[in-house]
Motif scaffolding. Structure first.
Motif, PDB file in Angstrom:
ATOM      1  N   SER A  55     -90.178 -22.189 -55.734  1.00 57.01           N
ATOM      2  CA  SER A  55     -91.560 -22.172 -55.273  1.00 57.01           C
ATOM      3  C   SER A  55     -91.712 -21.356 -53.993  1.00 57.01           C
ATOM      4  CB  SER A  55     -92.050 -23.606 -55.027  1.00 57.01           C
ATOM      5  OG  SER A  55     -91.221 -24.248 -54.058  1.00 57.01           O
ATOM      6  N   GLY A  56     -90.702 -20.539 -53.686  1.00 57.10           N
ATOM      7  CA  GLY A  56     -90.736 -19.734 -52.470  1.00 57.10           C
ATOM      8  C   GLY A  56     -91.486 -18.433 -52.662  1.00 57.10           C
ATOM      9  N   GLU A  73     -94.559 -11.961 -62.884  1.00 56.92           N
ATOM     10  CA  GLU A  73     -95.470 -13.104 -62.845  1.00 56.92           C
ATOM     11  C   GLU A  73     -95.085 -14.133 -63.903  1.00 56.92           C
ATOM     12  OE1 GLU A  73     -97.871 -13.949 -60.819  1.00 56.92           O
ATOM     13  OE2 GLU A  73     -97.699 -12.171 -59.555  1.00 56.92           O
ATOM     14  N   LEU A  74     -94.701 -13.655 -65.088  1.00 58.17           N
ATOM     15  CA  LEU A  74     -94.285 -14.556 -66.153  1.00 58.17           C
ATOM     16  C   LEU A  74     -93.023 -15.322 -65.766  1.00 58.17           C
ATOM     17  CD1 LEU A  74     -94.825 -12.356 -69.345  1.00 58.17           C
ATOM     18  CD2 LEU A  74     -96.154 -14.368 -68.677  1.00 58.17           C
ATOM     19  N   LEU A  75     -92.078 -14.588 -65.204  1.00 52.02           N
ATOM     20  CA  LEU A  75     -90.806 -15.227 -64.877  1.00 52.02           C
ATOM     21  C   LEU A  75     -90.964 -16.247 -63.752  1.00 52.02           C
ATOM     22  CD1 LEU A  75     -88.342 -12.207 -65.158  1.00 52.02           C
ATOM     23  CD2 LEU A  75     -88.814 -14.004 -66.818  1.00 52.02           C
ATOM     24  N   PHE A  76     -91.802 -15.927 -62.765  1.00 50.58           N
ATOM     25  CA  PHE A  76     -92.027 -16.903 -61.691  1.00 50.58           C
ATOM     26  C   PHE A  76     -92.747 -18.142 -62.216  1.00 50.58           C
ATOM     27  CE2 PHE A  76     -91.201 -13.434 -58.616  1.00 50.58           C
ATOM     28  CZ  PHE A  76     -90.293 -14.107 -57.817  1.00 50.58           C
ATOM     29  N   GLY A  77     -93.588 -17.951 -63.218  1.00 48.69           N
ATOM     30  CA  GLY A  77     -94.214 -19.103 -63.867  1.00 48.69           C
ATOM     31  C   GLY A  77     -93.169 -19.982 -64.539  1.00 48.69           C
ATOM     32  N   ALA A  78     -92.227 -19.350 -65.210  1.00 49.01           N
ATOM     33  CA  ALA A  78     -91.162 -20.110 -65.875  1.00 49.01           C
ATOM     34  C   ALA A  78     -90.275 -20.824 -64.859  1.00 49.01           C
ATOM     35  CB  ALA A  78     -90.316 -19.174 -66.734  1.00 49.01           C
ATOM     36  N   LEU A  79     -90.063 -20.205 -63.676  1.00 50.00           N
ATOM     37  CA  LEU A  79     -89.159 -20.776 -62.675  1.00 50.00           C
ATOM     38  C   LEU A  79     -89.753 -21.966 -61.923  1.00 50.00           C
ATOM     39  CD1 LEU A  79     -87.627 -17.524 -61.151  1.00 50.00           C
ATOM     40  CD2 LEU A  79     -86.417 -19.274 -62.463  1.00 50.00           C
TER      41      LEU A  79
END
Length: 370
Positions: A292-293, A308-314
């Motif tokens: 969430s950083g 953006e997709l990958l940060f959503g998954a993370l």
């Protein structure tokens, strides 16, 4: 440099100096003070007293050293002029460290920058003997519940006894064991056990040096280190440690998780710098990783839209496997690479992802001095 002062010495001798085996003499050193002429002081004044005698072809004597109202060391010796044999024995008795005993930071002010306090107790003894066959020596040392507070770490519950087959060079009687209850240096290691041996070849052999950490163990096994200050290299094994403990030590903003990791990270210590090279830790089973950083702190190697997709998954990544690689200097920042395989059940209906994530782990803030 050492300055001699406050000397009270008396001596008598009869006989030819060229034939001491036929002479008789007495020596009494009622008082001698060893002072440090250098400012700031490297050590506090040390008082020396002793006596000796020589007759019938034999000389013997003893010397005692005191500082801060505590006896540090007693040395006794004897020599037979006819047989050309002799020996020196030294013994500290039991030393109590800290105020009221042997206060090492006060005794040796030069240590104060790194050594804040020492507690517990210990003792040491040894023997040097000589004859036509050469020089032989032996010794022992005992640490009893010793605690040490350094500028960058706190060590407590150090216990162990070492027996030495030789003092020159230091050589142990096989493997010795040292137990250390706790080491706190950013992270806390507990239940430490070190099995080591010092060899006549100038090498220290460590069969085991491991600790409890993060619900698992961390240690070095079957390692060899030179005692001459040469660079030290050793693989550190991690066994079943909580992912949350590892991420906490790596100090990456916004990165958290659950699970267990096992692996090895080789370390090298040279010129006071600790380096990690090609460290690799892998998950033992499924787990969770969350990030969430700030996005700019992480490199994913993809386009902005894919990012953006990958940060959503993370945000809640349920991994099937995770591989962590580490490289860099502990006093600077480590390069952390994560390879993840899994999905976020709350994102895109649990669409599976394989993610390669690279960031910097600023462990210097975790291990810095207070």
């Amino acid at each position: 440099d050492v300055e001699l002062g406050d000397i009270n010495l008396s001596a008598t001798y009869s006989g030819a100096l060229s034939a001491p085996e036929q002479g008789e003499g007495r020596l009494t050193l009622a008082r001698l003070r060893l002072n440090d002429p250098v400012q700031p002081r490297r050590f506090m004044p040390i008082a020396v007293a002793g006596s000796g005698r020589m007759d019938a072809g034999r000389a013997e004597g003893d010397v005692r050293l005191r500082a801060l109202d505590a006896q540090l060391l007693r040395v006794t010796g004897d020599h037979d002029f006819t047989a050309a044999t002799g020996a020196v024995h030294f013994d500290t008795d039991r030393l109590s460290f800290g105020p009221g005993g042997v206060d090492l930071p006060l005794l040796v002010p030069a240590l104060k920058q790194t050594l804040r306090s020492v507690g517990g107790g210990g003792s040491a003894a040894g023997r040097l003997a000589w004859s036509d066959h050469g020089l032989v020596s032996s010794g022992r040392a005992l640490l009893d519940d010793v605690s040490v507070e350094l500028s960058a770490a706190k060590i407590s519950g150090v216990n162990g006894e070492a027996t030495l087959a030789s003092l020159i060079p230091p050589t142990t009687n096989g493997y010795q064991r040292l137990r250390i209850d706790s080491v706190v240096a950013g992270i806390e290691l507990t239940g430490g056990v070190i099995d080591y041996a010092l060899g006549a070849d100038g090498l220290a052999r460590i069969s085991r040096a491991d600790w409890k950490w993060g619900g698992g163990r961390l240690g070095v096994y079957d390692a060899v280190a030179a005692l001459d200050g040469s660079p030290l290299r050793a693989p550190v094994e991690v066994r079943g440690v909580d992912l949350s403990a590892v991420l906490g030590a790596l100090n990456v903003e916004g990165l958290s998780g659950d699970g267990r990791l096992t692996g090895v990270f080789p370390v090298a210590l040279s010129d006071g710098r600790l380096q990690v090279k090609d460290g690799r830790l892998s998950s033992e089973a499924d787990g969770v990783l969350r990030y969430s950083g700030p996005q700019e702190a992480v490199a994913l190697g993809v386009s902005a839209e894919q990012s953006e997709l990958l940060f959503g998954a993370l945000s809640n990544f349920q991994y099937k496997s995770i591989v962590m690689s580490l490289n860099g200097a502990v006093d600077d920042a480590l390069t952390l690479k994560l390879t993840l395989d899994g999905a976020n059940p709350d994102f895109l209906d649990g669409y599976p992802f394989k993610i390669n994530l690279t960031t910097r782990a600023d462990v210097s803030d975790v291990f810095k001095s207070d």
